[in-house]
Design a protein around this motif. Sequence first.
Motif, PDB file in Angstrom:
ATOM      1  N   ALA A  71       0.800  -1.225   0.000  1.00  0.00           N
ATOM      2  CA  ALA A  71       0.000   0.000   0.000  1.00  0.00           C
ATOM      3  C   ALA A  71       0.830   1.271   0.000  1.00  0.00           C
ATOM      4  O   ALA A  71       0.319   2.352  -0.296  1.00  0.00           O
ATOM      5  CB  ALA A  71      -0.950   0.007   1.199  1.00  0.00           C
ATOM      6  N   GLY A  72       2.109   1.178   0.349  1.00  0.00           N
ATOM      7  CA  GLY A  72       2.934   2.376   0.380  1.00  0.00           C
ATOM      8  C   GLY A  72       3.347   2.864  -0.988  1.00  0.00           C
ATOM      9  O   GLY A  72       3.850   3.979  -1.126  1.00  0.00           O
ATOM     10  N   VAL A  73       3.145   2.042  -2.021  1.00  0.00           N
ATOM     11  CA  VAL A  73       3.480   2.434  -3.392  1.00  0.00           C
ATOM     12  C   VAL A  73       2.225   2.999  -4.032  1.00  0.00           C
ATOM     13  O   VAL A  73       1.214   2.293  -4.165  1.00  0.00           O
ATOM     14  CB  VAL A  73       4.009   1.232  -4.201  1.00  0.00           C
ATOM     15  N   ALA A  74       2.274   4.278  -4.431  1.00  0.00           N
ATOM     16  CA  ALA A  74       1.069   4.982  -4.876  1.00  0.00           C
ATOM     17  C   ALA A  74       0.324   4.220  -5.968  1.00  0.00           C
ATOM     18  O   ALA A  74      -0.906   4.092  -5.937  1.00  0.00           O
ATOM     19  CB  ALA A  74       1.441   6.387  -5.360  1.00  0.00           C
ATOM     20  N   ASN A  75       1.055   3.706  -6.945  1.00  0.00           N
ATOM     21  CA  ASN A  75       0.424   3.009  -8.070  1.00  0.00           C
ATOM     22  C   ASN A  75      -0.207   1.684  -7.659  1.00  0.00           C
ATOM     23  O   ASN A  75      -0.953   1.088  -8.433  1.00  0.00           O
ATOM     24  CB  ASN A  75       1.458   2.717  -9.162  1.00  0.00           C
ATOM     25  N   ASN A  76       0.118   1.208  -6.486  1.00  0.00           N
ATOM     26  CA  ASN A  76      -0.347  -0.110  -6.052  1.00  0.00           C
ATOM     27  C   ASN A  76      -1.230  -0.055  -4.811  1.00  0.00           C
ATOM     28  O   ASN A  76      -1.450  -1.079  -4.161  1.00  0.00           O
ATOM     29  CB  ASN A  76       0.860  -1.014  -5.785  1.00  0.00           C
ATOM     30  N   PHE A  77      -1.752   1.127  -4.490  1.00  0.00           N
ATOM     31  CA  PHE A  77      -2.608   1.257  -3.315  1.00  0.00           C
ATOM     32  C   PHE A  77      -3.871   0.408  -3.450  1.00  0.00           C
ATOM     33  O   PHE A  77      -4.475   0.016  -2.451  1.00  0.00           O
ATOM     34  CB  PHE A  77      -2.984   2.727  -3.098  1.00  0.00           C
ATOM     35  N   PHE A  78      -4.245   0.099  -4.690  1.00  0.00           N
ATOM     36  CA  PHE A  78      -5.444  -0.714  -4.896  1.00  0.00           C
ATOM     37  C   PHE A  78      -5.312  -2.100  -4.259  1.00  0.00           C
ATOM     38  O   PHE A  78      -6.318  -2.777  -4.021  1.00  0.00           O
ATOM     39  CB  PHE A  78      -5.765  -0.853  -6.386  1.00  0.00           C
ATOM     40  N   THR A  79      -4.079  -2.534  -3.983  1.00  0.00           N
ATOM     41  CA  THR A  79      -3.926  -3.836  -3.329  1.00  0.00           C
ATOM     42  C   THR A  79      -4.394  -3.800  -1.875  1.00  0.00           C
ATOM     43  O   THR A  79      -4.586  -4.852  -1.263  1.00  0.00           O
ATOM     44  CB  THR A  79      -2.463  -4.320  -3.383  1.00  0.00           C
ATOM     45  N   LEU A  80      -4.595  -2.609  -1.330  1.00  0.00           N
ATOM     46  CA  LEU A  80      -5.208  -2.464  -0.013  1.00  0.00           C
ATOM     47  C   LEU A  80      -6.719  -2.243  -0.143  1.00  0.00           C
ATOM     48  O   LEU A  80      -7.488  -2.624   0.739  1.00  0.00           O
ATOM     49  CB  LEU A  80      -4.584  -1.288   0.746  1.00  0.00           C
ATOM     50  N   GLN A  81      -7.146  -1.653  -1.250  1.00  0.00           N
ATOM     51  CA  GLN A  81      -8.557  -1.373  -1.458  1.00  0.00           C
ATOM     52  C   GLN A  81      -9.338  -2.596  -1.953  1.00  0.00           C
ATOM     53  O   GLN A  81     -10.447  -2.865  -1.528  1.00  0.00           O
ATOM     54  CB  GLN A  81      -8.722  -0.228  -2.472  1.00  0.00           C
ATOM     55  N   ASN A  82      -8.751  -3.345  -2.887  1.00  0.00           N
ATOM     56  CA  ASN A  82      -9.488  -4.390  -3.593  1.00  0.00           C
ATOM     57  C   ASN A  82      -9.872  -5.624  -2.773  1.00  0.00           C
ATOM     58  O   ASN A  82     -10.870  -6.269  -3.091  1.00  0.00           O
ATOM     59  CB  ASN A  82      -8.714  -4.837  -4.831  1.00  0.00           C
ATOM     60  N   PRO A  83      -9.082  -6.017  -1.761  1.00  0.00           N
ATOM     61  CA  PRO A  83      -9.470  -7.242  -1.052  1.00  0.00           C
ATOM     62  C   PRO A  83     -10.889  -7.230  -0.508  1.00  0.00           C
ATOM     63  O   PRO A  83     -11.523  -8.289  -0.428  1.00  0.00           O
ATOM     64  CB  PRO A  83      -8.435  -7.310   0.082  1.00  0.00           C
ATOM     65  N   ALA A  84     -11.411  -6.067  -0.143  1.00  0.00           N
ATOM     66  CA  ALA A  84     -12.770  -6.013   0.411  1.00  0.00           C
ATOM     67  C   ALA A  84     -13.785  -6.609  -0.556  1.00  0.00           C
ATOM     68  O   ALA A  84     -14.675  -7.376  -0.155  1.00  0.00           O
ATOM     69  CB  ALA A  84     -13.137  -4.572   0.759  1.00  0.00           C
ATOM     70  N   MET A  85     -13.660  -6.282  -1.857  1.00  0.00           N
ATOM     71  CA  MET A  85     -14.634  -6.814  -2.824  1.00  0.00           C
ATOM     72  C   MET A  85     -14.413  -8.314  -3.054  1.00  0.00           C
ATOM     73  O   MET A  85     -15.365  -9.081  -3.201  1.00  0.00           O
ATOM     74  CB  MET A  85     -14.586  -6.027  -4.134  1.00  0.00           C
ATOM     75  N   HIS A  86     -13.147  -8.728  -3.089  1.00  0.00           N
ATOM     76  CA  HIS A  86     -12.868 -10.155  -3.281  1.00  0.00           C
ATOM     77  C   HIS A  86     -13.380 -10.974  -2.097  1.00  0.00           C
ATOM     78  O   HIS A  86     -13.948 -12.055  -2.272  1.00  0.00           O
ATOM     79  CB  HIS A  86     -11.369 -10.376  -3.447  1.00  0.00           C
ATOM     80  N   LEU A  87     -13.168 -10.469  -0.901  1.00  0.00           N
ATOM     81  CA  LEU A  87     -13.619 -11.181   0.297  1.00  0.00           C
ATOM     82  C   LEU A  87     -15.139 -11.321   0.332  1.00  0.00           C
ATOM     83  O   LEU A  87     -15.676 -12.267   0.906  1.00  0.00           O
ATOM     84  CB  LEU A  87     -13.135 -10.447   1.549  1.00  0.00           C
ATOM     85  N   ALA A  88     -15.822 -10.376  -0.312  1.00  0.00           N
ATOM     86  CA  ALA A  88     -17.283 -10.407  -0.350  1.00  0.00           C
ATOM     87  C   ALA A  88     -17.818 -11.237  -1.510  1.00  0.00           C
ATOM     88  O   ALA A  88     -19.035 -11.364  -1.682  1.00  0.00           O
ATOM     89  CB  ALA A  88     -17.829  -8.979  -0.436  1.00  0.00           C
ATOM     90  N   GLY A  89     -16.910 -11.799  -2.335  1.00  0.00           N
ATOM     91  CA  GLY A  89     -17.338 -12.667  -3.423  1.00  0.00           C
ATOM     92  C   GLY A  89     -17.488 -11.986  -4.763  1.00  0.00           C
ATOM     93  O   GLY A  89     -18.259 -12.455  -5.616  1.00  0.00           O
ATOM     94  N   TYR A  90     -16.738 -10.911  -4.991  1.00  0.00           N
ATOM     95  CA  TYR A  90     -16.794 -10.181  -6.256  1.00  0.00           C
ATOM     96  C   TYR A  90     -15.412 -10.165  -6.916  1.00  0.00           C
ATOM     97  O   TYR A  90     -14.386 -10.223  -6.231  1.00  0.00           O
ATOM     98  CB  TYR A  90     -17.265  -8.742  -6.030  1.00  0.00           C
ATOM     99  N   PRO A  91     -15.372 -10.056  -8.241  1.00  0.00           N
ATOM    100  CA  PRO A  91     -14.087  -9.948  -8.935  1.00  0.00           C
ATOM    101  C   PRO A  91     -13.574  -8.517  -8.898  1.00  0.00           C
ATOM    102  O   PRO A  91     -14.217  -7.627  -8.318  1.00  0.00           O
ATOM    103  CB  PRO A  91     -14.440 -10.367 -10.367  1.00  0.00           C
ATOM    104  N   ASN A  92     -12.447  -8.281  -9.517  1.00  0.00           N
ATOM    105  CA  ASN A  92     -11.841  -6.948  -9.528  1.00  0.00           C
ATOM    106  C   ASN A  92     -12.554  -6.042 -10.517  1.00  0.00           C
ATOM    107  O   ASN A  92     -12.173  -5.947 -11.683  1.00  0.00           O
ATOM    108  CB  ASN A  92     -10.357  -7.046  -9.868  1.00  0.00           C
TER     109      ASN A  92
END
Length: 572
Positions: free
Chosen positions: A233-254
């Motif tokens: 998450a500390g890399v600006a271009n890759n912050f989505f790796t902290l945001q996206n798990p919520a949708m995956h954990l709920a059963g949704y794709p990216n």
Amino acid sequence: MAKSKTWMMALVVVAAMALGACGKAAEGTPSSSPGNGSGEDSISAQTGGETESNEPVTFTYYHFAPGKKDVLASETVIGKELQKQTGVDWKLEYVVGDSTTKAGVMIASGEYPDVISSSGEMSKLMDAEAYIPLDDLIEEHAPNIKRVYGPYFDKMRHTDGKIYTLPYTANQGEYIGGPNIGGGAFWIQRSVLKEFNYPEIKTLDEYFDFIKKYKEKYPKVDGMDTIGFVSLAGVANNFFTLQNPAMHLAGYPNDGSVIVDMETHEAKIVAGTEYQKRWIGKLNEINAEGLFDPESFTMNKDQYLAKLTSGRVLGYFNYAWQVGDATKNLLSAGIDEKRYAPLPIVFDKDIKDQYIDPPGFVANYGIGITTKAEDPVRIIKYFDNLLKEENQILVQWGIKDQTYSVDENGRFYFANDEQRKYHDDLELSRTFGFTYFVTDWPKYGGESTLSDGNAFSPGNQSEVASYSYTEGDKAILEAYGVKTFSELFNKPDPRPWFPSWSIALEQGSPEQIFATKSDDLQRKHLPTLILESPSKFEPAWEAYISELNKLDKETYEATITKAVQDRVAGKW
């Protein structure tokens, strides 16, 4: 932990090999690459040696994607052969630091390279009119571009009806899924699985419970603290790796910043939902238990990848393509227990995971020719030549009998470890050119098949997967009763709009402003929410929600919903 010394010695050997390969690359790639025979001679035989008589020229190609070393394409075996065919060489450059800042500087100065791969900066570059339209160039000079991209032209057109970029997802032939996970997953160090006799791990709570137990039993690795979980998450271009798990954990794709209802096709933002609260709250909990690495918010990507290869990290969430260098280094080190296995983690056992992407088309990530290019015709001809099937085989599979073999049935495979290493070994992949040419060029989509039925991507070829699996891979697969890692995951449900993150937003529009401000708020609040003491989590969450609710999410959701519903109706 008896293997720790062996593990460290293996890493030293890998590092020494990498340094040696780097030194050779700096001195210039020799005319023949390591392996079975001369690289140039082998390729010429494969492609028929057909070349145009062209004066040598070098163009500049800038990538708004980090993680690769700048290089001349001709310093690789693949780049040298393509130069031999066309007379064209490339100065390949990659973003360092924040891509948004770099894009702003580039646009403000009006100084562009000849070609740009946009990554996440497409809308800014389009608004700045950095690209030239390609329609006439394609019509006059590019029969292979028409063959590959023709079925997608209507999806590629800008609002003015013209085509400015060539995306990377133009699938050809039969769509084929990969035997391994190339996308997102919760990854766990294999030593954890082995320690607990390969348990079934389905939920987020179970995932962290096993990591916690292992860390308590083995608190140190070679005298350094074991790390439970780390983020990029500390890399600006890759912050989505902290945001996206919520949708995956709920059963949704990216689907980017939203989840889409399968029946109504309504899009709702993930930020501020109970899904995000549950995910971030869990990270807050494990941080209090000493399982979360606080350097997740200060490390650069190289430091992050170094941690993954150190043997200290037990778990992380990432898309496989983000950590390719670390994956290759771990494979080269040869200690399977320190490698990682992908898991389709969800919040609750009754949730159907959807980590594997369904077929989709992405138009807002691609390569375009800029207004500063002095010879667009030469560039478009290079792209067209690259899309000849023999050259698509070259950039994916390499040279027959050197980097792959063909059996009596015409099936591509790896006949020995030397062939496999060209694709897996980090430095060998760089010097040969796979690192630089396998992505970010006009190409068949990654899930394509070739005209003879072989998989376009080696990783999707069943013969390659079965050969490439190590004894450690086989042990895990046998323990879980599957033949490939993708079988651990559910197959994707059809989503004709996928992915919604490819929906273009007009710069300066209310929905684009919301997207930017929402991301900024999350970058500001999510680290604090994770690192805050649990007793202060609820007030910190309320402060975050209060600011988020001031933004115009209704307009954003309505815009994305309409675009999704249009795509479902066949309108792109």
